[in-house]
Design an enzyme around this catalytic site. Structure first.
Site, PDB file in Angstrom:
ATOM      1  N   ASN A 173       0.870  -1.176   0.000  1.00  0.00           N
ATOM      2  CA  ASN A 173       0.000   0.000   0.000  1.00  0.00           C
ATOM      3  C   ASN A 173       0.910   1.230   0.000  1.00  0.00           C
ATOM      4  O   ASN A 173       1.473   1.569   1.029  1.00  0.00           O
ATOM      5  CB  ASN A 173      -0.889  -0.056   1.254  1.00  0.00           C
ATOM      6  N   TRP A 174       1.019   1.845  -1.156  1.00  0.00           N
ATOM      7  CA  TRP A 174       1.957   2.972  -1.267  1.00  0.00           C
ATOM      8  C   TRP A 174       1.395   4.258  -0.695  1.00  0.00           C
ATOM      9  O   TRP A 174       2.074   5.269  -0.619  1.00  0.00           O
ATOM     10  CB  TRP A 174       2.368   3.161  -2.745  1.00  0.00           C
ATOM     11  N   LYS A 175       0.128   4.241  -0.335  1.00  0.00           N
ATOM     12  CA  LYS A 175      -0.531   5.429   0.241  1.00  0.00           C
ATOM     13  C   LYS A 175      -0.290   6.657  -0.642  1.00  0.00           C
ATOM     14  O   LYS A 175      -0.163   6.520  -1.852  1.00  0.00           O
ATOM     15  CB  LYS A 175      -0.062   5.632   1.690  1.00  0.00           C
ATOM     16  N   HIS A 232      -9.553   0.932   4.847  1.00  0.00           N
ATOM     17  CA  HIS A 232      -8.289   1.178   5.563  1.00  0.00           C
ATOM     18  C   HIS A 232      -8.548   2.158   6.712  1.00  0.00           C
ATOM     19  O   HIS A 232      -9.354   3.075   6.575  1.00  0.00           O
ATOM     20  CB  HIS A 232      -7.248   1.745   4.597  1.00  0.00           C
ATOM     21  N   GLU A 251      -6.990   4.616   7.757  1.00  0.00           N
ATOM     22  CA  GLU A 251      -6.796   6.038   7.418  1.00  0.00           C
ATOM     23  C   GLU A 251      -8.047   6.590   6.721  1.00  0.00           C
ATOM     24  O   GLU A 251      -8.404   7.748   6.904  1.00  0.00           O
ATOM     25  CB  GLU A 251      -5.536   6.199   6.546  1.00  0.00           C
ATOM     26  N   GLU A 287      -5.467  -5.168  10.640  1.00  0.00           N
ATOM     27  CA  GLU A 287      -4.508  -4.070  10.792  1.00  0.00           C
ATOM     28  C   GLU A 287      -4.789  -3.286  12.070  1.00  0.00           C
ATOM     29  O   GLU A 287      -5.548  -2.309  12.055  1.00  0.00           O
ATOM     30  CB  GLU A 287      -4.616  -3.116   9.601  1.00  0.00           C
ATOM     31  N   GLY A 291       2.366   2.115  10.792  1.00  0.00           N
ATOM     32  CA  GLY A 291       3.311   3.223  10.650  1.00  0.00           C
ATOM     33  C   GLY A 291       4.041   3.585  11.928  1.00  0.00           C
ATOM     34  O   GLY A 291       4.649   4.648  12.018  1.00  0.00           O
ATOM     35  N   SER A 305       3.361  -2.228  10.323  1.00  0.00           N
ATOM     36  CA  SER A 305       4.808  -2.268  10.545  1.00  0.00           C
ATOM     37  C   SER A 305       5.452  -3.601  10.149  1.00  0.00           C
ATOM     38  O   SER A 305       6.379  -4.072  10.810  1.00  0.00           O
ATOM     39  CB  SER A 305       5.144  -1.900  12.001  1.00  0.00           C
ATOM     40  N   GLY A 308       2.761  -1.179   4.307  1.00  0.00           N
ATOM     41  CA  GLY A 308       2.791   0.239   3.974  1.00  0.00           C
ATOM     42  C   GLY A 308       4.215   0.707   3.723  1.00  0.00           C
ATOM     43  O   GLY A 308       4.780   0.485   2.652  1.00  0.00           O
ATOM     44  N   GLY A 309       4.804   1.325   4.733  1.00  0.00           N
ATOM     45  CA  GLY A 309       6.121   1.959   4.603  1.00  0.00           C
ATOM     46  C   GLY A 309       7.165   1.120   3.879  1.00  0.00           C
ATOM     47  O   GLY A 309       7.838   1.604   2.952  1.00  0.00           O
TER      48      GLY A 309
HETATM   49  P1  PGA Z   1       2.757   0.201   7.656  1.00  0.00           P
HETATM   50  O1  PGA Z   1       1.301   0.432   7.045  1.00  0.00           O
HETATM   51  O2  PGA Z   1       3.309  -1.054   7.053  1.00  0.00           O
HETATM   52  O3  PGA Z   1       3.545   1.420   7.234  1.00  0.00           O
HETATM   53  O4  PGA Z   1       2.596   0.100   9.130  1.00  0.00           O
HETATM   54  C1  PGA Z   1       0.423  -0.647   6.879  1.00  0.00           C
HETATM   55  C2  PGA Z   1      -0.870  -0.178   6.281  1.00  0.00           C
HETATM   56  O5  PGA Z   1      -1.305   0.946   6.592  1.00  0.00           O
HETATM   57  O6  PGA Z   1      -1.482  -0.887   5.484  1.00  0.00           O
END
Ligand code: PGA
Length: 256
Positions: A10-12, A100, A102, A172, A178, A218, A239-240
């Site tokens: 997930n590149w956000k 998600h 967010e 999640e 994050g 993470s 994500g990251g």
């Molecule tokens: P993260 O994000 O790996 O940076 O913790 C995961 C996500 O939001 O899907």
């Protein structure tokens, strides 16, 4: 029942379309056919990069699959700023992240909106990656199972057994996203069991045995294998670490 591993990046809101092209190319150099035999590898760039990444995938015959991070539930209409499931599917998008945290927390998406989106994604023939997870407060109050169970139940209710079996659900925990503080693999496996029980309740044992449950929060090259060692966990939403092709490839090749 053997479930195919699914690892999605997930590149956000990161990477311009030019950067995204480089990222998917670099990722492809680091993966070989054997990796794709074992794992469904998905990247979810921003909307502005979907077409560019799709073009690279097609031109280079890559087995990396395209995902989107969000979607509207209608096919078309007066929804300024939104993108429809049809638009995504015509672009070659196969997976869509729905719900998600967010989107839920920053953009106010509630379970009803999440459920609508999920159904629209399924109706268009794409695979939703439904994200569910509890806050730290909810965990501290002992409400985790109840919260993720309710999120999954509201979103998945109304799907038939076949559709449920093709779902991916990502556990999640919000406190792990994050933050660098991943959930303990046993904790994640316990949450995956709760989610699988909801799928079973709604669609029966066969659907529950087929649905893929991922962990997200993470995930990095150092911790992925401990998650994948859990029978209940079929992959990861990253994500990251997915922004770095070296790290993401190392996560995909978690057994190496
Ligand atoms: P993260 O994000 O790996 O940076 O913790 C995961 C996500 O939001 O899907």
């Amino acid at each position: 029942m053997t479930r195919r591993d699914l690892i999605a990046g997930n590149w956000k809101m990161n990477a311009t379309h030019l950067e995204a092209i480089q990222m998917v190319q670099k990722l492809s150099y680091r993966l070989d056919p054997a990796d794709h035999e074992r794992v469904d590898v998905v990247v979810c760039p921003a909307f502005t990069a979907l077409r560019s990444v799709q073009t690279v995938i097609e031109a280079d015959h890559l087995r990396i699959q395209l995902g989107a991070q969000n979607v509207h539930w209608e096919e078309s209409g007066p929804y300024t700023g939104e993108v429809s499931p049809l638009m995504l599917s015509r672009l070659g998008v196969r997976f869509v992240i729905v719900g998600h945290s967010e989107r839920r927390q920053v953009f106010g998406e509630d379970d009803t909106v999440v459920a609508r989106k999920l159904k629209a994604v399924v109706a268009t023939g794409m695979t939703p990656i439904l994200a569910v997870g509890e806050t730290l407060d909810q965990r501290d109050r002992g409400e985790t199972d109840e919260v993720i169970g309710a999120q999954a139940r509201t979103a998945l209710r109304g799907l038939d057994a076949d559709q449920l079996g093709r779902m991916a659900v990502a556990y999640e925990p919000i406190w792990a996203i994050g933050t660098g503080h991943n959930a303990d693999p046993d904790t994640a496996a316990a949450a995956a069991l709760v989610i699988r029980a909801v799928v079973s309740e709604l669609g029966g044992l066969e659907a529950a045995a087929a649905a893929r449950i991922l962990y997200g929060g993470s995930v990095n090259p150092g911790n992925i294998s401990a998650f994948m060692a859990k029978r209940e966990i079929d992959g990861a939403l990253v994500g990251g670490a997915s922004l770095d092709p070296d790290q993401f490839a190392a996560i995909v090749r978690y057994w190496v």
